[in-house]
Design a protein around this motif. Sequence first.
Motif, mmCIF file in Angstrom:
data_model
loop_
_atom_site.group_PDB
_atom_site.id
_atom_site.type_symbol
_atom_site.label_atom_id
_atom_site.label_comp_id
_atom_site.label_asym_id
_atom_site.label_seq_id
_atom_site.Cartn_x
_atom_site.Cartn_y
_atom_site.Cartn_z
ATOM 1 N N ALA A 120 0.825 -1.208 0.000
ATOM 2 C CA ALA A 120 0.000 0.000 0.000
ATOM 3 C C ALA A 120 0.858 1.256 0.000
ATOM 4 N N GLU A 121 2.193 1.098 0.052
ATOM 5 C CA GLU A 121 3.093 2.242 0.114
ATOM 6 C C GLU A 121 4.321 1.997 -0.748
ATOM 7 N N ARG A 122 5.009 3.086 -1.075
ATOM 8 C CA ARG A 122 6.288 3.054 -1.777
ATOM 9 C C ARG A 122 7.348 3.672 -0.869
ATOM 10 N N GLN A 123 8.575 3.228 -1.034
ATOM 11 C CA GLN A 123 9.633 3.766 -0.185
ATOM 12 C C GLN A 123 10.318 4.974 -0.789
ATOM 13 N N ASP A 124 10.128 5.238 -2.086
ATOM 14 C CA ASP A 124 10.845 6.341 -2.728
ATOM 15 C C ASP A 124 10.277 7.714 -2.383
ATOM 16 N N VAL A 125 9.228 7.771 -1.566
ATOM 17 C CA VAL A 125 8.691 9.054 -1.110
ATOM 18 C C VAL A 125 9.188 9.390 0.297
ATOM 19 N N LEU A 126 10.018 8.529 0.878
ATOM 20 C CA LEU A 126 10.469 8.697 2.254
ATOM 21 C C LEU A 126 11.835 9.389 2.308
ATOM 22 N N ASP A 127 12.099 10.057 3.428
ATOM 23 C CA ASP A 127 13.448 10.559 3.646
ATOM 24 C C ASP A 127 14.337 9.402 4.095
ATOM 25 N N LEU A 154 13.542 -6.755 -2.711
ATOM 26 C CA LEU A 154 12.811 -6.209 -3.850
ATOM 27 C C LEU A 154 11.838 -5.189 -3.278
ATOM 28 N N GLY A 155 12.017 -3.923 -3.608
ATOM 29 C CA GLY A 155 11.152 -2.892 -3.050
ATOM 30 C C GLY A 155 9.744 -2.968 -3.602
ATOM 31 N N PRO A 156 8.743 -2.583 -2.823
ATOM 32 C CA PRO A 156 7.391 -2.457 -3.367
ATOM 33 C C PRO A 156 7.402 -1.542 -4.592
ATOM 34 N N TYR A 157 6.865 -2.058 -5.697
ATOM 35 C CA TYR A 157 6.846 -1.326 -6.969
ATOM 36 C C TYR A 157 8.257 -1.090 -7.513
ATOM 37 N N LEU A 158 9.242 -1.854 -7.041
ATOM 38 C CA LEU A 158 10.639 -1.719 -7.446
ATOM 39 C C LEU A 158 11.114 -0.274 -7.305
ATOM 40 N N ALA A 159 10.623 0.427 -6.294
ATOM 41 C CA ALA A 159 10.930 1.839 -6.111
ATOM 42 C C ALA A 159 12.162 2.000 -5.231
ATOM 43 N N GLN A 160 13.040 2.937 -5.603
ATOM 44 C CA GLN A 160 14.236 3.224 -4.824
ATOM 45 C C GLN A 160 14.474 4.723 -4.747
ATOM 46 N N THR A 161 15.107 5.143 -3.673
ATOM 47 C CA THR A 161 15.617 6.503 -3.546
ATOM 48 C C THR A 161 17.097 6.478 -3.929
ATOM 49 N N PRO A 162 17.744 7.643 -3.980
ATOM 50 C CA PRO A 162 19.179 7.649 -4.284
ATOM 51 C C PRO A 162 20.040 6.921 -3.258
#
Length: 297
Positions: A120-127, A154-162
Amino acid sequence: MNLPKHDRYDYVPLSKRPDYSWPDGKRLAVCFCNNIEVFGFLSGLGSDSASLTAPQTTRNYAWRDYGNRVGQWYLFDLLDEMQVPASHNLNSWLLDECPEIGERIKARGDEAVGHGRTNAERQDVLDEAGEAALIRECTDGIARHIGTPPAGWLGPYLAQTPVTLDLLKEAGYRYVMDWPADDQPFWMRTRSGPILSIPYSIELNDSPALVFRQQAARDFEDMIVDQFEEMLLQSAKWPLVFTVVLHPFIIGQPFRLRGLRRAMEKILARRDELWITTPGEIARYCASLPAGIIPGS
């Protein structure tokens, strides 16, 4: 114009890499990668069976929940029947909601891969602090239910931050599957040392194929077989990793499961030529090879 770039890995074309083989001289590794997820009720993110832009409703929540209540159990039985291992990308909150799923994974001896807290969430919107907390909570939750922490992510939605790769390496992860850049593993740079990228198909994946592109179940069956047959042919020249990516609320629908069954039968008719394994076993094998064999080492 300056084109934005990353510094995680170098370009090394397939034709310029050292040759090697998988255990017992095998040339094609085969992995069945399953995603077991939990979603918020009438809130957060989540796909829909009929529309890409549908709001969260009782209907699409129930459609996804079918996977955990029914489809996953069909899939477990199929994997048992075919006598193949699997890896399961697990939302840690799923194991709190559906502990019997974790028990079956442990009984089968399958691999548990970190897949966030929930889809239900993505991690690429987090600090950075928030993302580190998400990774830590997922890791601890899986370790509590499965008995050991996951080695892969494997991130939810394959989302990553820098900084995702840095945080994963610092949290003890040995490999990731969020970078679908290759059919072979390769090492990536982090601020704390290397982490391995394991191939993970976003093409041979029931979610984009059957939900987002609205392809038919028989199309997906043909995709699996065509991908396998071509990669088996190509593997005579270089070692490759073939992955089939599944979600029980999608592939667990019986008419789709039937096509998966037929495709698996065709693949497993060549069982003696294949290394049927999990991403974690591939990561362990790659880590054992001399420096200079796997790109980035």
